[in-house]
Design a protein around this motif. Structure first.
Motif, PDB file in Angstrom:
ATOM      1  N   LEU A   1       0.830  -1.207   0.000  1.00  0.00           N
ATOM      2  CA  LEU A   1       0.000   0.000   0.000  1.00  0.00           C
ATOM      3  C   LEU A   1       0.865   1.258   0.000  1.00  0.00           C
ATOM      4  CD1 LEU A   1      -2.795  -1.011   2.563  1.00  0.00           C
ATOM      5  CD2 LEU A   1      -3.101  -0.631   0.115  1.00  0.00           C
ATOM      6  N   ILE A   2       1.914   1.257   0.829  1.00  0.00           N
ATOM      7  CA  ILE A   2       2.805   2.425   0.899  1.00  0.00           C
ATOM      8  C   ILE A   2       3.526   2.629  -0.422  1.00  0.00           C
ATOM      9  CG2 ILE A   2       4.885   3.338   2.008  1.00  0.00           C
ATOM     10  CD1 ILE A   2       3.954   1.939   4.592  1.00  0.00           C
TER      11      ILE A   2
ATOM     12  N   LEU B   1       9.392   3.838   2.055  1.00  0.00           N
ATOM     13  CA  LEU B   1       9.728   2.838   3.066  1.00  0.00           C
ATOM     14  C   LEU B   1      11.148   3.072   3.540  1.00  0.00           C
ATOM     15  CD1 LEU B   1       8.153  -0.326   1.429  1.00  0.00           C
ATOM     16  CD2 LEU B   1       7.504   0.669   3.622  1.00  0.00           C
ATOM     17  N   SER B   2      11.325   3.180   4.838  1.00  0.00           N
ATOM     18  CA  SER B   2      12.640   3.482   5.406  1.00  0.00           C
ATOM     19  C   SER B   2      13.673   2.443   4.987  1.00  0.00           C
ATOM     20  CB  SER B   2      12.551   3.530   6.927  1.00  0.00           C
ATOM     21  OG  SER B   2      13.824   3.556   7.524  1.00  0.00           O
TER      22      SER B   2
ATOM     23  N   HIS C   1       6.057  -3.557  13.105  1.00  0.00           N
ATOM     24  CA  HIS C   1       5.758  -2.246  12.536  1.00  0.00           C
ATOM     25  C   HIS C   1       6.703  -1.926  11.387  1.00  0.00           C
ATOM     26  CE1 HIS C   1       9.173  -0.904  15.075  1.00  0.00           C
ATOM     27  NE2 HIS C   1       9.292   0.053  14.174  1.00  0.00           N
ATOM     28  N   LEU C   2       6.310  -0.973  10.559  1.00  0.00           N
ATOM     29  CA  LEU C   2       7.137  -0.394   9.511  1.00  0.00           C
ATOM     30  C   LEU C   2       7.344   1.077   9.821  1.00  0.00           C
ATOM     31  CD1 LEU C   2       5.494  -1.843   6.259  1.00  0.00           C
ATOM     32  CD2 LEU C   2       7.770  -2.385   7.125  1.00  0.00           C
ATOM     33  N   VAL C   3       8.410   1.642   9.257  1.00  0.00           N
ATOM     34  CA  VAL C   3       8.644   3.075   9.373  1.00  0.00           C
ATOM     35  C   VAL C   3       8.378   3.714   8.012  1.00  0.00           C
ATOM     36  CG1 VAL C   3      10.312   4.899   9.853  1.00  0.00           C
ATOM     37  CG2 VAL C   3      10.333   2.791  11.215  1.00  0.00           C
TER      38      VAL C   3
ATOM     39  N   VAL D   1      -7.378   6.928   5.030  1.00  0.00           N
ATOM     40  CA  VAL D   1      -7.516   8.069   5.943  1.00  0.00           C
ATOM     41  C   VAL D   1      -6.150   8.717   6.178  1.00  0.00           C
ATOM     42  CG1 VAL D   1      -8.236   8.814   8.241  1.00  0.00           C
ATOM     43  CG2 VAL D   1      -9.541   7.051   7.030  1.00  0.00           C
ATOM     44  N   LEU D   2      -5.107   7.873   6.377  1.00  0.00           N
ATOM     45  CA  LEU D   2      -3.775   8.419   6.599  1.00  0.00           C
ATOM     46  C   LEU D   2      -3.289   9.185   5.361  1.00  0.00           C
ATOM     47  CD1 LEU D   2      -1.253   8.659   8.382  1.00  0.00           C
ATOM     48  CD2 LEU D   2      -0.463   6.496   7.417  1.00  0.00           C
ATOM     49  N   LEU D   3      -3.568   8.661   4.181  1.00  0.00           N
ATOM     50  CA  LEU D   3      -3.167   9.346   2.948  1.00  0.00           C
ATOM     51  C   LEU D   3      -3.801  10.738   2.875  1.00  0.00           C
ATOM     52  CD1 LEU D   3      -3.188   6.756   0.031  1.00  0.00           C
ATOM     53  CD2 LEU D   3      -1.231   8.001   0.997  1.00  0.00           C
TER      54      LEU D   3
END
Length: 487
Positions: A402-403, A412-413, A422-424, A481-483
């Motif tokens: 999705l990211i 993506l870090s 989790h992801l950063v 929502v975050l987007l």
């Protein structure tokens, strides 16, 4: 069975000298309503029951109830009984409270300097469940029915020793189960006597810092690092020195005139960036700790969830008698509310830290520990982790997709390893990730700002996004929502 209301009224009847019984009972009930002992909408006992309990005639009780009803202190509901009124008449006759008399207008309490500092830097979320909250496992996927069955079996005939305090560092059965599990899965070298069961990582760090550091002593922490460790150390008067983390983990500097008493690291999966400490760095850190007399505190918080390649062995197991205090928790593998973690102590620290734990915290919850020991020994623990590993790997891949689709692979870090919960999400340096996280939180998206994990003046910007506790359908909707917040 005698009611609590009857006990309250009996005490107040005995305290009054009114001649007439109905007047004594009326005053006792009315004053109990006014001082809050009988709160609004609480139910009074039926007149027959109250008369019996107070050794009064029912007519006396009925007379008092009728007077209170007429004056508006109580209300009667047909078929339900008599209840304290929502608003009593005395409150309508009272003048509004002055500004200085309102609750909450008293001067703030005089907290210690350490207490004020803790609250200023507090990062604990008021909500501990929801979309993208990092560090939280899928608590609904835990086999609760199976675990309850084990708990029920143990609770039928508990031994007296299981219902008292623990001064041996916890359940012997759980200590031995952990020895066998950690030896196979994490290459940890220890005996059951070296394991101390704690109520989570925070209590473990609090104990270690209190027992091994004097106020003003130095501890090395990673930069960035988990805010909870920083706060516990600061509350114990420990001076923090943040050591930069790169792709190979902490970069240990050369020791100076004030070597650290403690060195806190997350070598198998750095929190929050996600990198793995290289073998060369691990060896350097062990050599430095031996040279300076420091203790390394290895936080192995979620190492079970590695989705590709071989498991990363613990720092503690690299050499014999390593100067390493190994910490682990069941909060990530089972669920946080269980509040069980553990320390694997070097032999010289076994007796003093176990004794101190018994003095400071009065260890207990031995029935839960016995149940967990059986859960591990019967193979349910490793089976649960295998299931969760597959589930989390799928959810991680979905979030990463999705990211990448919406923001590009560069979002993506670079530090993200194929592990953890989790992801950063990387952000530009000029971005205010704290404000962005606040805006997202207000819309129910519980991300955390990466910059809050730094102590220095030039933190990296990003968002920590947990993926373990949400299914694919929830994930896509929440990410939309975050987007909207990002754009």
């Amino acid at each position: 069975m005698r009611s609590l209301v009857a006990d309250l009224l009996q005490l107040r009847l005995e305290a009054r000298n009114d001649v007439r019984l109905h007047k004594k009972l009326y005053n006792a009930i009315r004053l109990s309503i006014l001082d809050g002992s009988l709160p609004p909408q609480s139910r009074l006992p039926p007149s027959r029951d109250l008369a019996t309990e107070l050794h009064l005639s029912r007519n006396t009780v009925l007379t008092v109830y009728e007077q209170l009803l007429a004056e508006g202190y109580v209300v009667s509901r047909r078929g339900s009984g008599t209840f304290v009124a929502q608003t009593v008449p005395d409150s309508l006759l009272s003048a509004p409270a002055s500004a200085t008399g309102r609750p909450g207008s008293a001067p703030p309490p005089q907290l210690s300097a350490r207490g004020q500092q803790l609250l200023q830097k507090s990062s604990a979320s008021p909500r501990q469940w929801g979309a993208f909250l990092p560090g939280v496992p899928d608590v609904n996927a835990f086999p609760h029915a199976l675990f309850r069955k084990i708990q029920s079996r143990i609770s039928r005939r508990p031994q007296a020793s299981q219902l008292s305090y623990s001064n041996a560092g916890g359940s012997r059965a759980l200590q031995q189960a952990l020895v066998d599990y950690l030896r196979v899965t994490r290459s940890v070298r220890c005996s059951a006597e070296q394991i101390l069961i704690t109520e989570g990582i925070h209590q473990a760090i609090d104990l270690v810092s209190r027992m091994l550091c004097n106020p003003g002593d130095t501890a090395w922490i990673e930069e960035p690092a988990y805010w909870g460790i920083r706060n516990v150390l600061a509350m114990n008067g420990v001076t923090l020195q943040a050591i930069t983390v790169d792709r190979a983990g902490m970069q240990p500097p050369e020791p100076n005139d004030t070597p650290p008493k403690l060195i806190f690291v997350t070598p198998s999966h750095q929190y929050p960036l996600g990198c793995v400490m290289s073998l060369e760095r691990r060896q350097r850190l062990l050599a430095l700790a031996r040279q300076t007399g420091s203790w390394i505190v290895e936080d192995d918080y979620d190492s079970e969830f590695r989705f590709s390649g071989q498991p990363i062995p613990s720092l503690q197991g690299l050499v014999d008698d390593a100067p390493v205090i190994y910490t682990g928790t069941f909060s990530k593998t089972l669920y946080p509310g269980l509040r069980l973690g553990y320390l694997v102590l070097p032999r010289p620290l076994m007796e003093p830290l176990k004794n101190a734990h018994a003095e400071l915290y009065r260890g207990g919850r031995l029935l839960d520990q016995e149940a967990l020991a059986q859960f591990i020994a019967e193979g349910h623990y490793t089976a649960h982790i295998r299931r969760m590993r597959l589930l989390y790997a799928r959810r991680r891949a979905r979030l990463a997709s999705l990211i990448a689709d919406a923001l590009g692979a560069e979002a993506l870090s670079d530090y993200n390893d194929n592990a953890g919960l989790h992801l950063v999400l990387s952000l530009a340096n000029e971005c205010d990730d704290v404000a962005l996280a606040k805006a997202a939180n207000a819309r129910g998206i519980l991300v955390r700002p990466l910059s809050r994990y730094y102590t220095g003046a030039t933190p990296k910007k990003g968002l920590l996004m947990g993926y373990a506790a949400m299914d694919d359908g929830e994930m896509e909707a929440a990410f939309s929502v975050l987007l909207a917040c990002l754009r």
